[in-house]
Design a protein around this motif. Structure first.
Motif, short mmCIF file in Angstrom:
data_model
loop_
_atom_site.label_atom_id
_atom_site.label_comp_id
_atom_site.label_asym_id
_atom_site.label_seq_id
_atom_site.Cartn_x
_atom_site.Cartn_y
_atom_site.Cartn_z
N ASN A 129 0.84 -1.18 0.00
CA ASN A 129 0.00 0.00 0.00
C ASN A 129 0.88 1.24 0.00
O ASN A 129 2.10 1.14 0.03
CB ASN A 129 -0.89 0.01 1.24
CG ASN A 129 -2.36 -0.21 0.88
OD1 ASN A 129 -2.85 0.41 -0.07
ND2 ASN A 129 -3.03 -1.08 1.60
N THR A 130 0.23 2.41 0.03
CA THR A 130 1.03 3.62 0.19
C THR A 130 1.70 3.54 1.57
O THR A 130 1.15 2.96 2.51
CB THR A 130 0.17 4.89 0.13
OG1 THR A 130 -0.76 4.83 1.20
CG2 THR A 130 -0.56 4.98 -1.19
N THR A 131 2.87 4.13 1.65
CA THR A 131 3.62 4.06 2.91
C THR A 131 2.80 4.64 4.06
O THR A 131 2.79 4.09 5.17
CB THR A 131 4.94 4.83 2.75
OG1 THR A 131 5.64 4.26 1.66
CG2 THR A 131 5.79 4.73 4.00
N GLN A 132 2.10 5.72 3.75
CA GLN A 132 1.30 6.37 4.80
C GLN A 132 0.27 5.41 5.39
O GLN A 132 0.16 5.26 6.60
CB GLN A 132 0.60 7.57 4.19
CG GLN A 132 0.09 8.50 5.26
CD GLN A 132 -0.07 9.91 4.71
OE1 GLN A 132 -0.02 10.13 3.50
NE2 GLN A 132 -0.26 10.86 5.61
N LYS A 133 -0.44 4.71 4.48
CA LYS A 133 -1.46 3.77 4.95
C LYS A 133 -0.82 2.61 5.70
O LYS A 133 -1.29 2.19 6.75
CB LYS A 133 -2.28 3.25 3.77
CG LYS A 133 -3.42 2.33 4.18
CD LYS A 133 -4.40 2.14 3.05
CE LYS A 133 -5.37 0.99 3.28
NZ LYS A 133 -6.02 0.96 4.58
N MET A 134 0.30 2.11 5.17
CA MET A 134 0.97 0.97 5.79
C MET A 134 1.40 1.30 7.21
O MET A 134 1.35 0.45 8.10
CB MET A 134 2.21 0.56 4.98
CG MET A 134 1.91 -0.09 3.66
SD MET A 134 1.28 -1.76 3.84
CE MET A 134 2.77 -2.69 4.07
N PHE A 135 1.85 2.50 7.43
CA PHE A 135 2.38 2.82 8.75
C PHE A 135 1.32 3.34 9.71
O PHE A 135 1.51 3.32 10.93
CB PHE A 135 3.53 3.84 8.64
CG PHE A 135 4.84 3.18 8.29
CD1 PHE A 135 5.75 2.83 9.29
CD2 PHE A 135 5.16 2.87 6.97
CE1 PHE A 135 6.94 2.21 8.98
CE2 PHE A 135 6.34 2.24 6.66
CZ PHE A 135 7.23 1.91 7.65
N ASN A 136 0.19 3.84 9.16
CA ASN A 136 -0.83 4.37 10.06
C ASN A 136 -2.01 3.43 10.26
O ASN A 136 -2.52 3.28 11.36
CB ASN A 136 -1.34 5.72 9.53
CG ASN A 136 -0.25 6.76 9.58
OD1 ASN A 136 0.57 6.74 10.50
ND2 ASN A 136 -0.21 7.64 8.59
N ASN A 137 -2.42 2.79 9.15
CA ASN A 137 -3.68 2.07 9.22
C ASN A 137 -3.65 0.87 8.27
O ASN A 137 -4.41 0.82 7.31
CB ASN A 137 -4.80 3.06 8.83
CG ASN A 137 -6.15 2.42 8.91
OD1 ASN A 137 -6.32 1.43 9.62
ND2 ASN A 137 -7.09 2.96 8.14
#
Lengths: 258, 309
Positions: free
Chosen positions: A235-243
């Motif tokens: 996934n996008t890194t943002q999604k992977m690390f947040n949710n």
């Protein structure tokens, strides 16, 4: 210049041992994609199949498809040497050619493939070293051996060497794991610049590094030792690390295992 | 300096008091004695090993040194000189030894290096194992067996004369396996990462071997070749069987006799006359010198190679 990579149902073998199973993913052009996961999960193996370096190892072979802008890299008439000219690679440990000067190291790919025009070579050397943020440090000693540089400089020299053959894609296998934090920062800055021109795929053990440099992140895991590794989530890194969608991803990223 | 010392002393004192509970008192007398005995044994072995070496070099120098000082030694052959006459030189034998060594190397180096490249870079499976096994066997072949084999093929089967080239063939049988083994070791020392780096640049395998792997291992390979050459130059059995002596200067590999230093020693050894005995020692010392120079050259190449760690 940059091209996209589509991986479809890729199984990777070492001899009879299936190391990685059923990977399907898309690597977007002009972006940085990070592969993360515990040791032995096959992320470096997947990376090495993207430029057919996997088959350099005796017994290494794959099943499935890797498409570079719809061109199948594993088609029977595809020359692995040609694939590697399109898809460059930077390794875990800096590995400049010890017999060559800094200049010759950068020019190695072109020279060994038959380019003789000295003026053109010099231009490429300068451009590549500038592209790797190394030019200012070495421009006065291009004829000195490449092995005389510091570890971080050597790694940037290897990046310069890889981009000198103007690849479409740049693969990096834990490029900072042998470097100190300052050299790591220099390489990460460089990766940010490289993604304007190239498709970059990076394998890293350092989650902060993935968070800092990558647009997309893929998490690999294996069920148990001896079982093949799998792509758990991408996934996008943002999604992977947040949710993240998967519980395993969340556990790994938050440090609950691995 | 003194302030530093006191500071160091103070911290050392605290550490010592921490360890005071354990018994650190003095050196143990028993260990001291064992240490002395071990030292004497090691030095004794070293000296014993040196005795024959120094003795040989000393005798050769004392008995043959004066021969090498005469300019004739390096410029004249033994043509027309009988055993009881003083004079003449060894140039025919020196030249013969060098020619045969050079020709042997010219044949052996390509075969040996390429075999090693095959074994390290390409060899997989049965054929490679067979080749490796053959090389092992060849390494163990005594020089006289190699000489007899060439005699059987060259003289008995084909009916050719005993000439210098036949000697070179026998020496080649001895040199190829040593080159294969030393080159193999050097190629294995080249890190795999360099090969992968080259492949990753889209360089084909054969070019990677010729432009990256071999240059990286170059100094080691050359050192191995020179050491192999030094060994081959001292071989005598093939010369006695296949290379008859002559007192004249000869350069033809394919007809007539060609002198070498070992055959010169062998010939003059049988004469119980002082001029001949002097020539034996002179030739022996010359041979030692040439081999020494080859060894030094090997070390020099290793020292001045481009690859430095």
């Amino acid at each position: 210049m940059a091209k996209r990579i589509d991986v479809k149902d890729l199984d990777i073998y070492y001899g009879k041992f299936k190391a990685v199973e059923g990977v399907t993913m898309t690597v977007e052009p002009r972006s940085v994609t990070a592969f993360i996961g515990p040791s032995g999960c096959g992320k470096s193996t997947v990376l090495r199949t993207l430029n057919r370096m996997h088959e350099v190892i005796p017994g290494g072979h794959v099943d499935g498809k890797v498409l570079l802008d719809d061109q199948d890299l594993y088609a029977p008439n595809m020359d692995p040497v040609a694939v590697r000219r399109m898809i460059g690679m930077v390794f875990q440990r800096p590995n400049p050619f010890p017999t060559m000067s800094i200049r010759d190291n950068v020019a190695a790919g072109l020279k060994l493939n038959g380019m003789k025009n000295k003026k053109q070579l010099d231009e490429v050397v300068e451009k590549s070293l500038k592209g790797a943020n190394l030019w200012n440090e070495v421009k006065d000693r291009l004829d000195k051996p490449g092995a005389g540089l510091s570890g971080g400089q050597q790694q940037r020299l290897c990046i310069a060497r890889a981009i000198a053959v103007s690849p479409q894609v740049l693969l990096m296998d834990e490029p900072c794991s042998a470097l100190d934090p300052i050299s790591t920062l220099a390489i990460e800055d460089l990766i940010h610049e490289l993604k304007d021109k190239y498709t970059v795929v990076i394998v890293t053990h350092n989650m902060q590094q993935a968070a800092r440099v990558a647009d997309n992140t893929a998490f690999f895991n294996l069920a148990a030792t001896g079982k093949p590794g799998k792509l758990v989530e991408m996934n996008t890194t943002q999604k992977m690390f947040n949710n993240p969608d998967e519980k395993a991803t969340e556990d790994y990223i938050s440090g609950r295992f691995g | 300096m003194s302030t530093l010392d006191t500071a160091g002393g103070a911290s050392a004192a605290t550490t010592r008091s921490e360890y005071a509970s354990g018994d650190l008192g003095g050196k143990s007398a028993g260990r001291e004695i064992k240490n002395q005995i071990a030292r004497i044994v090691v030095w004794g072995c070293f000296l014993i090993a040196c005795v024959p070496l120094v003795w040989i070099l000393g005798s050769a120098l004392v008995k043959g040194g004066h021969m090498l000082l005469s300019p004739d030694w390096w410029s004249h052959s033994q043509a027309g000189i009988t055993a009881r006459r003083v004079g003449g030189g060894a140039v025919h034998a020196i030249q013969g030894s060098l020619i045969q060594a050079l020709v042997t190397a010219l044949i052996s180096v390509p075969i040996g290096v390429m075999t090693a490249v095959y074994l390290v870079e390409y060899g997989r499976g049965k054929l490679a194992r067979a080749v490796s096994f053959m090389v092992d066997i060849l390494t163990g072949v005594p020089s006289i067996v190699a000489a007899l084999f060439v005699y059987a093929v060259w003289v008995t089967t084909f009916g050719f004369q005993r000439v210098a080239f036949a000697v070179c063939l026998a020496l080649m049988l001895l040199m190829v396996p040593t080159i294969v083994r030393s080159t193999e070791e050097m190629l294995k020392l080249v890190p795999n990462e360099l090969r992968e780096a080259s492949y990753a640049l889209g360089v084909p395998k054969w070019k990677t071997i010729f432009k990256i792997v071999l240059p990286t291992a170059f100094s080691g390979i050359v050192t191995g070749i020179l050491l192999g050459l030094a060994r081959v130059m001292g071989e005598t059995a093939p010369l006695l069987i296949l290379g008859p002596y002559t007192k004249n200067i000869a350069t033809n590999l394919f007809s007539g006799n060609m002198a070498t230093l070992p055959t010169m020693i062998d010939r003059d050894r049988t004469e119980a006359l002082q001029p001949a005995i002097d020539r034996v020692w002179g030739a022996a010392l010359t041979l030692i010198l040439i081999i020494l120079i080859l060894n030094l050259l090997g070390r020099l190449v290793a020292h001045f190679s481009k690859v430095r760690n």
